[in-house]
Design a protein around this motif. Structure first.
Motif, mmCIF file in Angstrom:
data_model
loop_
_atom_site.group_PDB
_atom_site.id
_atom_site.type_symbol
_atom_site.label_atom_id
_atom_site.label_comp_id
_atom_site.label_asym_id
_atom_site.label_seq_id
_atom_site.Cartn_x
_atom_site.Cartn_y
_atom_site.Cartn_z
ATOM 1 N N HIS A 41 0.815 -1.220 0.000
ATOM 2 C CA HIS A 41 0.000 0.000 0.000
ATOM 3 C C HIS A 41 0.852 1.274 0.000
ATOM 4 O O HIS A 41 1.681 1.478 0.864
ATOM 5 C CB HIS A 41 -0.947 -0.003 1.205
ATOM 6 N N GLY A 42 0.593 2.101 -1.013
ATOM 7 C CA GLY A 42 1.257 3.381 -1.118
ATOM 8 C C GLY A 42 2.702 3.347 -1.580
ATOM 9 O O GLY A 42 3.314 4.393 -1.765
ATOM 10 N N LEU A 43 3.248 2.146 -1.793
ATOM 11 C CA LEU A 43 4.651 2.050 -2.204
ATOM 12 C C LEU A 43 4.837 1.440 -3.580
ATOM 13 O O LEU A 43 5.512 2.010 -4.431
ATOM 14 C CB LEU A 43 5.451 1.230 -1.188
ATOM 15 N N GLY A 44 4.270 0.261 -3.793
ATOM 16 C CA GLY A 44 4.499 -0.377 -5.075
ATOM 17 C C GLY A 44 3.763 -1.677 -5.268
ATOM 18 O O GLY A 44 2.940 -2.088 -4.445
ATOM 19 N N ILE A 45 4.110 -2.318 -6.370
ATOM 20 C CA ILE A 45 3.423 -3.511 -6.846
ATOM 21 C C ILE A 45 4.465 -4.548 -7.243
ATOM 22 O O ILE A 45 5.464 -4.213 -7.882
ATOM 23 C CB ILE A 45 2.560 -3.155 -8.081
ATOM 24 N N VAL A 46 4.212 -5.784 -6.871
ATOM 25 C CA VAL A 46 5.018 -6.910 -7.328
ATOM 26 C C VAL A 46 4.143 -7.716 -8.279
ATOM 27 O O VAL A 46 3.017 -8.080 -7.935
ATOM 28 C CB VAL A 46 5.487 -7.799 -6.153
ATOM 29 N N LEU A 47 4.643 -7.970 -9.471
ATOM 30 C CA LEU A 47 3.914 -8.767 -10.458
ATOM 31 C C LEU A 47 4.660 -10.069 -10.700
ATOM 32 O O LEU A 47 5.891 -10.094 -10.670
ATOM 33 C CB LEU A 47 3.765 -7.997 -11.768
ATOM 34 N N PRO A 48 3.928 -11.145 -10.961
ATOM 35 C CA PRO A 48 4.590 -12.428 -11.231
ATOM 36 C C PRO A 48 5.500 -12.334 -12.460
ATOM 37 O O PRO A 48 5.191 -11.629 -13.427
ATOM 38 C CB PRO A 48 3.431 -13.384 -11.503
ATOM 39 N N ARG A 49 6.597 -13.048 -12.408
ATOM 40 C CA ARG A 49 7.522 -13.074 -13.545
ATOM 41 C C ARG A 49 6.850 -13.682 -14.775
ATOM 42 O O ARG A 49 6.028 -14.573 -14.655
ATOM 43 C CB ARG A 49 8.737 -13.921 -13.193
ATOM 44 N N GLY A 50 7.239 -13.180 -15.932
ATOM 45 C CA GLY A 50 6.838 -13.802 -17.186
ATOM 46 C C GLY A 50 5.499 -13.367 -17.759
ATOM 47 O O GLY A 50 5.081 -13.888 -18.780
ATOM 48 N N LEU A 51 4.833 -12.408 -17.134
ATOM 49 C CA LEU A 51 3.559 -11.941 -17.699
ATOM 50 C C LEU A 51 3.832 -11.155 -18.974
ATOM 51 O O LEU A 51 4.797 -10.404 -19.055
ATOM 52 C CB LEU A 51 2.819 -11.050 -16.700
ATOM 53 N N ARG A 52 2.968 -11.319 -19.950
ATOM 54 C CA ARG A 52 3.132 -10.628 -21.224
ATOM 55 C C ARG A 52 1.840 -9.928 -21.632
ATOM 56 O O ARG A 52 0.744 -10.369 -21.279
ATOM 57 C CB ARG A 52 3.511 -11.611 -22.345
ATOM 58 N N ASN A 53 1.988 -8.870 -22.381
ATOM 59 C CA ASN A 53 0.899 -8.153 -23.013
ATOM 60 C C ASN A 53 -0.277 -7.923 -22.077
ATOM 61 O O ASN A 53 -0.145 -7.291 -21.051
ATOM 62 C CB ASN A 53 0.465 -8.870 -24.294
ATOM 63 N N PHE A 54 -1.457 -8.458 -22.458
ATOM 64 C CA PHE A 54 -2.643 -8.164 -21.672
ATOM 65 C C PHE A 54 -2.593 -8.790 -20.288
ATOM 66 O O PHE A 54 -3.105 -8.203 -19.336
ATOM 67 C CB PHE A 54 -3.935 -8.578 -22.379
ATOM 68 N N GLU A 55 -1.980 -9.964 -20.155
ATOM 69 C CA GLU A 55 -1.855 -10.568 -18.820
ATOM 70 C C GLU A 55 -1.153 -9.598 -17.881
ATOM 71 O O GLU A 55 -1.558 -9.416 -16.734
ATOM 72 C CB GLU A 55 -1.036 -11.863 -18.871
ATOM 73 N N TYR A 56 -0.086 -8.990 -18.354
ATOM 74 C CA TYR A 56 0.656 -8.016 -17.551
ATOM 75 C C TYR A 56 -0.230 -6.823 -17.232
ATOM 76 O O TYR A 56 -0.315 -6.385 -16.080
ATOM 77 C CB TYR A 56 1.910 -7.559 -18.301
ATOM 78 N N ARG A 57 -0.880 -6.297 -18.249
ATOM 79 C CA ARG A 57 -1.721 -5.104 -18.090
ATOM 80 C C ARG A 57 -2.836 -5.349 -17.076
ATOM 81 O O ARG A 57 -3.061 -4.541 -16.175
ATOM 82 C CB ARG A 57 -2.287 -4.709 -19.449
ATOM 83 N N TYR A 58 -3.522 -6.476 -17.224
ATOM 84 C CA TYR A 58 -4.627 -6.768 -16.301
ATOM 85 C C TYR A 58 -4.095 -6.960 -14.879
ATOM 86 O O TYR A 58 -4.640 -6.397 -13.917
ATOM 87 C CB TYR A 58 -5.425 -7.998 -16.721
#
Length: 167
Positions: free
Chosen positions: A54-71
């Motif tokens: 909260h208020g700092l950042g986001i961790v996204l799973p490795r290897g997401l591409r295109n719309f998967e990443y965006r969503y």
């Protein structure tokens, strides 16, 4: 657009639009991860699982591409601006409630209320929404169904009389 005259946005939609507008995110081209990170002063990194600090950042799973990443980005962004707490320490029902909220609100962030006027509701709407907002057909369909159901709830016979290509 005349179809939106009978549309009543949810509190979540209004909140998301208000936050985006306050950061000068006005056009679909402003809805990039880089721009949102910059405007909200957040960071994003890749990791083993999705996470929002909260208020700092986001961790996204490795290897997401295109719309998967965006969503996934928008899903975690919504957690970031809306939820506080460590889901690992929450009971199952609270965690599920937050996930359901984040799914709905991600759709509102991907296709914000204040940009709905850009949609041509008379011609191939889903394809139109995909092109304008960079979404996939699943999200575009969900958003258009939500808009249609909202209009039907507030003006039940309106869509029967008017030509609207929601799907």
């Amino acid at each position: 657009m005349k179809y939106l005259k009978y549309y009543h946005p949810t509190e979540s939609e209004l909140r998301i639009s208000k936050l985006l507008l306050a950061k000068a995110i006005i056009e679909p081209s402003d809805l990039t991860a880089e721009n949102i990170l910059n405007k909200f002063n957040l960071f994003v990194i890749e990791g083993d699982f999705p996470l929002s600090v909260h208020g700092l950042g986001i961790v996204l799973p490795r290897g997401l591409r295109n719309f998967e990443y965006r969503y996934q980005f928008f899903h975690e962004f919504v957690h970031n601006i809306s939820h506080i707490g460590d889901q690992r320490k929450m009971d199952k029902n609270t965690r599920l409630k937050q996930e359901k909220q984040a799914d709905s609100m991600a759709m509102y962030a991907l296709i914000p209320y204040h940009m709905l006027h850009l949609i041509d509701f008379e011609n191939n709407t889903v394809k139109n929404v995909c092109e304008i907002f960079g979404t996939n057909s699943e999200i575009s369909n969900r958003r258009m169904e939500q808009i249609k159901n909202n209009i039907l709830a507030h003006k039940p016979n309106y869509l029967e009389v008017h030509t609207v290509a929601f799907i």
